[in-house]
Design a protein around this motif. Structure first.
Motif, PDB file in Angstrom:
ATOM      1  N   GLN A  32       0.830  -1.198   0.000  1.00 51.27           N
ATOM      2  CA  GLN A  32       0.000   0.000   0.000  1.00 51.27           C
ATOM      3  C   GLN A  32       0.870   1.256   0.000  1.00 51.27           C
ATOM      4  N   PRO A  33       0.325   2.388  -0.449  1.00 53.72           N
ATOM      5  CA  PRO A  33       1.093   3.640  -0.421  1.00 53.72           C
ATOM      6  C   PRO A  33       1.462   4.045   1.002  1.00 53.72           C
ATOM      7  N   ASP A  34       2.501   4.849   1.125  1.00 49.39           N
ATOM      8  CA  ASP A  34       2.866   5.413   2.420  1.00 49.39           C
ATOM      9  C   ASP A  34       1.680   6.222   2.955  1.00 49.39           C
ATOM     10  N   ARG A  35       1.456   6.154   4.274  1.00 50.65           N
ATOM     11  CA  ARG A  35       0.337   6.865   4.896  1.00 50.65           C
ATOM     12  C   ARG A  35       0.839   7.733   6.053  1.00 50.65           C
ATOM     13  N   PRO A  36       0.131   8.843   6.342  1.00 51.61           N
ATOM     14  CA  PRO A  36       0.480   9.661   7.518  1.00 51.61           C
ATOM     15  C   PRO A  36       0.220   8.887   8.804  1.00 51.61           C
ATOM     16  N   LYS A  37       1.154   8.985   9.749  1.00 50.39           N
ATOM     17  CA  LYS A  37       0.996   8.290  11.027  1.00 50.39           C
ATOM     18  C   LYS A  37       1.464   9.176  12.164  1.00 50.39           C
ATOM     19  N   GLY A  38       0.954   8.851  13.349  1.00 53.19           N
ATOM     20  CA  GLY A  38       1.370   9.564  14.550  1.00 53.19           C
ATOM     21  C   GLY A  38       0.741  10.931  14.673  1.00 53.19           C
ATOM     22  N   ARG A  39       1.014  11.573  15.787  1.00 50.86           N
ATOM     23  CA  ARG A  39       0.436  12.898  16.039  1.00 50.86           C
ATOM     24  C   ARG A  39       0.925  13.939  15.047  1.00 50.86           C
ATOM     25  N   ARG A  41       1.550  13.245  11.987  1.00 53.10           N
ATOM     26  CA  ARG A  41       1.046  12.836  10.670  1.00 53.10           C
ATOM     27  C   ARG A  41       2.162  12.769   9.638  1.00 53.10           C
ATOM     28  N   GLU A  42       3.276  12.191  10.037  1.00 55.76           N
ATOM     29  CA  GLU A  42       4.405  12.047   9.123  1.00 55.76           C
ATOM     30  C   GLU A  42       4.156  10.883   8.164  1.00 55.76           C
ATOM     31  N   LEU A  43       4.501  11.073   6.897  1.00 57.48           N
ATOM     32  CA  LEU A  43       4.326  10.031   5.890  1.00 57.48           C
ATOM     33  C   LEU A  43       5.250   8.865   6.220  1.00 57.48           C
ATOM     34  N   THR A  44       4.641   7.677   6.405  1.00 54.16           N
ATOM     35  CA  THR A  44       5.394   6.517   6.893  1.00 54.16           C
ATOM     36  C   THR A  44       5.222   5.335   5.952  1.00 54.16           C
ATOM     37  N   PRO A  45       6.307   4.663   5.567  1.00 56.09           N
ATOM     38  CA  PRO A  45       6.190   3.499   4.682  1.00 56.09           C
ATOM     39  C   PRO A  45       5.615   2.308   5.436  1.00 56.09           C
ATOM     40  N   PRO A  46       4.857   1.432   4.760  1.00 50.64           N
ATOM     41  CA  PRO A  46       4.385   0.209   5.405  1.00 50.64           C
ATOM     42  C   PRO A  46       5.570  -0.674   5.793  1.00 50.64           C
ATOM     43  N   PRO A  47       5.414  -1.507   6.821  1.00 46.61           N
ATOM     44  CA  PRO A  47       6.513  -2.386   7.243  1.00 46.61           C
ATOM     45  C   PRO A  47       7.070  -3.258   6.124  1.00 46.61           C
ATOM     46  N   VAL A  48       6.224  -3.749   5.230  1.00 43.36           N
ATOM     47  CA  VAL A  48       6.704  -4.593   4.134  1.00 43.36           C
ATOM     48  C   VAL A  48       7.601  -3.798   3.190  1.00 43.36           C
TER      49      VAL A  48
END
Length: 312
Positions: A32-39, A41-48
């Motif tokens: 899946q595409p990188d998504r914003p995460k955390g407070r 909202r930083e763009l984060t790559p999926p673990p895979v």
């Protein structure tokens, strides 16, 4: 033989590593595409993606597999086999027909039970004593393909969705290692699923997270641990979201009276709350605007007087 691996969360990483450790030629990873995460909202790559990038494997991240460009990009790698694990999208028929050895999926349940995106959480929330992993051929429907192999894994009262994700992730990788040689040599006789036994485990909704104190203590105990470590079960306190991360295994009916949701007592051992058939001790909570903490820790600065009703 060219293998394309498709997966996204931590659950899928051991299956990818199993392929690499067994020296299969993983020519590309689709995630899946990188998504914003955390407070922040930083763009984060999926673990895979993180694992594939570390190992120098080309990564594709189409927003939608049905886009012609996505199929063309995968076709360019000339896959002989596609292996998926918690990828997050249904594969279109055009992709299913692409590899000569087919598309197989590592699914975290004993199919045909718990088809869908949240099989592990729903199995725990429903009080199952065991679940498992099924490897199946992928079909056009939602987890409807013929079953190739499977393994059962017990669920104990100490398990949460987090611990079961780890157990089933490892079990799925081991099952993949054991299954692929026979599959590629044509020694597998896949078994159709019994549609009459099919159940579904859709992605967790906000309603799934909300605690209904009129339910039994055992049902609430299962709900709370089935939603740990995310997204978490919640109730209301002073009109604000009050998350409950852990509770103590129900020990029997309480002699204290009160309507469901009534706080019966608060001690260093936890917060006792009236349920539909007795009471449940909450042991780890998270008030609005605070971090998750034990009730003993929270009690040092806050108390909830007996008679307070949660959920309103």
């Amino acid at each position: 033989m060219n293998v394309v691996f498709m997966g996204t969360p931590d659950f899928a990483v051991p299956s990818l590593l199993a392929l690499l450790e067994e020296a299969y030629n993983v020519v590309a990873v689709v995630t899946q595409p990188d998504r914003p995460k955390g407070r922040k909202r930083e763009l984060t790559p999926p673990p895979v993606k993180a694992e594939a990038t570390k190992r120098g494997i080309p990564v594709l991240q189409p927003e939608k597999l049905r886009d012609p460009g996505a199929l063309d990009a995968i076709r360019a790698f000339e896959p002989d086999l596609i292996v998926t694990a918690a990828y997050g999208q249904i594969l279109p028929k055009s992709l299913l027909a692409l590899p000569r050895h087919g598309c197989i999926n590592v699914h975290g349940s004993l199919l045909p039970k718990y088809r869908g995106g949240a099989p592990i959480q729903h199995a725990i929330m429903n009080g199952e004593r065991a679940t498992g992993v099924t490897i199946m051929y992928m079909a056009a429907g939602l987890d409807t393909g013929d079953m190739i192999s499977r393994v059962e894994v017990p669920i104990t009262d100490d398990d949460t969705a987090g611990t079961m994700f780890e157990k089933l992730s490892a079990a799925g990788a081991d099952l993949l290692r054991a299954t692929l040689p026979d599959l590629l040599q044509g020694r597998i006789e896949a078994v159709p699923q019994n549609e009459a036994e099919a159940t579904y485990a859709p992605n967790i909704s906000r309603e799934d997270e909300k605690i209904d104190w009129s339910r039994t203590s055992r049902e609430l105990f299962n709900q709370i641990r089935g939603l740990n470590p995310m997204p978490g079960a919640f109730t209301l306190w002073n009109g604000e979201v009050f998350k409950v991360w852990a509770s103590r295994k129900p020990e029997g009916a309480s002699s204290r009276s009160g309507a469901p949701g009534t706080v019966l007592q608060m001690t260093d051992d936890g917060l006792e709350v009236k349920t539909g058939d007795g009471s449940l001790w909450l042991t780890q909570v998270q008030p609005a605007g605070k971090k998750a903490m034990s009730v003993a820790e929270w009690k040092r600065g806050t108390t909830i007087p007996p008679g307070t009703v949660l959920g309103v």
